[in-house]
Scaffold this motif. Structure first.
Motif, PDB file in Angstrom:
ATOM      1  N   LEU A 116       4.574 -14.600   1.556  1.00 51.89           N
ATOM      2  CA  LEU A 116       4.874 -13.121   1.701  1.00 51.89           C
ATOM      3  C   LEU A 116       6.178 -12.604   1.229  1.00 51.89           C
ATOM      4  N   ALA A 117       7.189 -13.461   0.920  1.00 52.37           N
ATOM      5  CA  ALA A 117       8.391 -12.899   0.381  1.00 52.37           C
ATOM      6  C   ALA A 117       8.293 -13.036  -1.182  1.00 52.37           C
ATOM      7  N   ALA A 118       7.622 -13.650  -1.752  1.00 51.30           N
ATOM      8  CA  ALA A 118       7.264 -13.837  -3.000  1.00 51.30           C
ATOM      9  C   ALA A 118       6.443 -12.693  -3.464  1.00 51.30           C
ATOM     10  N   SER A 119       5.341 -12.364  -2.591  1.00 51.91           N
ATOM     11  CA  SER A 119       4.443 -11.540  -2.926  1.00 51.91           C
ATOM     12  C   SER A 119       5.513  -9.948  -2.754  1.00 51.91           C
ATOM     13  N   GLY A 120       6.218  -9.754  -2.059  1.00 54.50           N
ATOM     14  CA  GLY A 120       7.116  -8.797  -1.799  1.00 54.50           C
ATOM     15  C   GLY A 120       7.966  -8.547  -2.950  1.00 54.50           C
ATOM     16  N   ILE A 121       8.565  -9.606  -3.523  1.00 54.94           N
ATOM     17  CA  ILE A 121       9.377  -9.281  -4.755  1.00 54.94           C
ATOM     18  C   ILE A 121       8.637  -8.918  -5.894  1.00 54.94           C
ATOM     19  N   VAL A 122       7.458  -9.539  -6.189  1.00 53.34           N
ATOM     20  CA  VAL A 122       6.538  -9.429  -7.104  1.00 53.34           C
ATOM     21  C   VAL A 122       6.416  -7.786  -6.855  1.00 53.34           C
ATOM     22  N   ALA A 123       5.866  -7.475  -5.969  1.00 51.71           N
ATOM     23  CA  ALA A 123       5.382  -5.961  -5.672  1.00 51.71           C
ATOM     24  C   ALA A 123       6.722  -4.966  -5.772  1.00 51.71           C
ATOM     25  N   TRP A 124       7.900  -5.467  -5.533  1.00 59.08           N
ATOM     26  CA  TRP A 124       8.960  -4.679  -5.684  1.00 59.08           C
ATOM     27  C   TRP A 124       9.440  -4.307  -7.049  1.00 59.08           C
ATOM     28  N   GLN A 125       9.199  -5.455  -8.018  1.00 58.32           N
ATOM     29  CA  GLN A 125       9.537  -5.653  -9.550  1.00 58.32           C
ATOM     30  C   GLN A 125       8.466  -4.936 -10.153  1.00 58.32           C
ATOM     31  N   PHE A 126       7.213  -4.893  -9.893  1.00 58.59           N
ATOM     32  CA  PHE A 126       6.162  -4.384 -10.551  1.00 58.59           C
ATOM     33  C   PHE A 126       6.094  -2.787 -10.547  1.00 58.59           C
ATOM     34  N   PRO A 127       5.940  -2.408 -11.969  1.00 60.89           N
ATOM     35  CA  PRO A 127       6.218  -0.879 -12.161  1.00 60.89           C
ATOM     36  C   PRO A 127       4.763  -0.135 -11.645  1.00 60.89           C
ATOM     37  N   PHE A 128       4.619   0.004 -10.647  1.00 57.56           N
ATOM     38  CA  PHE A 128       3.424   0.774 -10.137  1.00 57.56           C
ATOM     39  C   PHE A 128       3.420   1.983 -10.434  1.00 57.56           C
ATOM     40  N   GLY A 129       4.605   2.790 -10.418  1.00 59.93           N
ATOM     41  CA  GLY A 129       4.387   4.037 -11.021  1.00 59.93           C
ATOM     42  C   GLY A 129       3.824   4.146 -12.332  1.00 59.93           C
ATOM     43  N   GLU A 130       4.342   3.519 -13.285  1.00 60.66           N
ATOM     44  CA  GLU A 130       4.207   3.428 -14.652  1.00 60.66           C
ATOM     45  C   GLU A 130       2.599   3.175 -14.858  1.00 60.66           C
ATOM     46  N   VAL A 131       2.306   2.063 -14.032  1.00 55.25           N
ATOM     47  CA  VAL A 131       0.849   1.777 -14.232  1.00 55.25           C
ATOM     48  C   VAL A 131      -0.035   2.602 -13.641  1.00 55.25           C
ATOM     49  N   LEU A 132       0.204   3.301 -12.701  1.00 52.00           N
ATOM     50  CA  LEU A 132      -0.666   4.410 -11.756  1.00 52.00           C
ATOM     51  C   LEU A 132      -0.569   5.428 -12.768  1.00 52.00           C
ATOM     52  N   SER A 133       0.330   5.824 -13.280  1.00 49.93           N
ATOM     53  CA  SER A 133       0.349   7.301 -14.024  1.00 49.93           C
ATOM     54  C   SER A 133      -0.544   6.831 -15.306  1.00 49.93           C
ATOM     55  N   GLU A 134      -0.271   5.833 -15.914  1.00 47.35           N
ATOM     56  CA  GLU A 134      -1.127   5.289 -17.186  1.00 47.35           C
ATOM     57  C   GLU A 134      -2.638   5.229 -16.752  1.00 47.35           C
ATOM     58  N   ALA A 135      -2.634   4.778 -15.730  1.00 43.31           N
ATOM     59  CA  ALA A 135      -4.207   4.574 -15.298  1.00 43.31           C
ATOM     60  C   ALA A 135      -4.737   6.080 -15.017  1.00 43.31           C
ATOM     61  N   ALA A 136      -4.104   6.996 -14.569  1.00 43.65           N
ATOM     62  CA  ALA A 136      -4.663   8.328 -14.406  1.00 43.65           C
ATOM     63  C   ALA A 136      -4.868   8.945 -15.561  1.00 43.65           C
ATOM     64  N   ARG A 137      -4.109   8.649 -16.744  1.00 47.58           N
ATOM     65  CA  ARG A 137      -4.307   9.436 -17.865  1.00 47.58           C
ATOM     66  C   ARG A 137      -5.548   8.825 -18.912  1.00 47.58           C
ATOM     67  N   GLN A 138      -5.496   7.550 -18.389  1.00 44.80           N
ATOM     68  CA  GLN A 138      -7.082   6.851 -19.322  1.00 44.80           C
ATOM     69  C   GLN A 138      -8.258   7.066 -18.350  1.00 44.80           C
ATOM     70  N   SER A 139      -9.346   7.007 -19.049  1.00 49.29           N
ATOM     71  CA  SER A 139     -10.724   7.300 -18.798  1.00 49.29           C
ATOM     72  C   SER A 139     -11.106   5.973 -17.836  1.00 49.29           C
ATOM     73  N   ILE A 140     -10.408   4.954 -17.971  1.00 49.22           N
ATOM     74  CA  ILE A 140     -10.755   3.593 -17.251  1.00 49.22           C
ATOM     75  C   ILE A 140      -9.967   3.455 -16.147  1.00 49.22           C
TER      76      ILE A 140
END
Length: 124
Positions: free
Chosen positions: A74-98
């Protein structure tokens, strides 16, 4: 017991075939050396007595170890989730048709399943 190197050297060096592992005489000698018909070290039952006197592992200790493993996952998953750029990925996904939402979710879920599976495999 005669040493293989004493019997099979030319000058001060082993033959090339022995070094390369292609010498049948070396293989036979090595096989002979690795055959133990009796215990390597006679300890008059010392190891058996020591092993018999060791405390039996309790279920509580096993559960505690499993708990620490799950906390580490859980700690390792939390650290990965904390460091993962969800905002950028989600905004890019919203711009893409995929739709990358499902891909990111599946990736996170599969990694979590793999970690939990590793813990369960290590326990058994």
């Amino acid at each position: 017991m005669v040493n293989f190197e004493q019997r099979h050297t030319k000058g001060n060096a082993l033959r090339d075939t022995a070094i390369e592992g292609k010498d049948p005489m070396f293989d036979a000698w090595l096989s002979e050396q690795l055959q133990f018909g009796e215990p390597y070290l006679d300890d008059n039952g010392f190891c058996d007595r020591v092993m018999a006197e060791l405390p039996v592992s309790s279920k509580r200790a096993e559960r505690r170890a499993s708990g620490f493993q799950y906390l580490a996952v859980l700690a390792a998953s939390g650290i990965v989730a904390w460091q993962f750029p969800f905002g950028e990925v989600l905004s890019e996904a919203a711009r893409q048709s995929i739709s990358l939402y499902s891909l990111v979710g599946m990736g996170m879920l599969s990694s979590l399943v793999a970690m939990v599976g590793g813990i369960l495999a290590a326990r058994h």
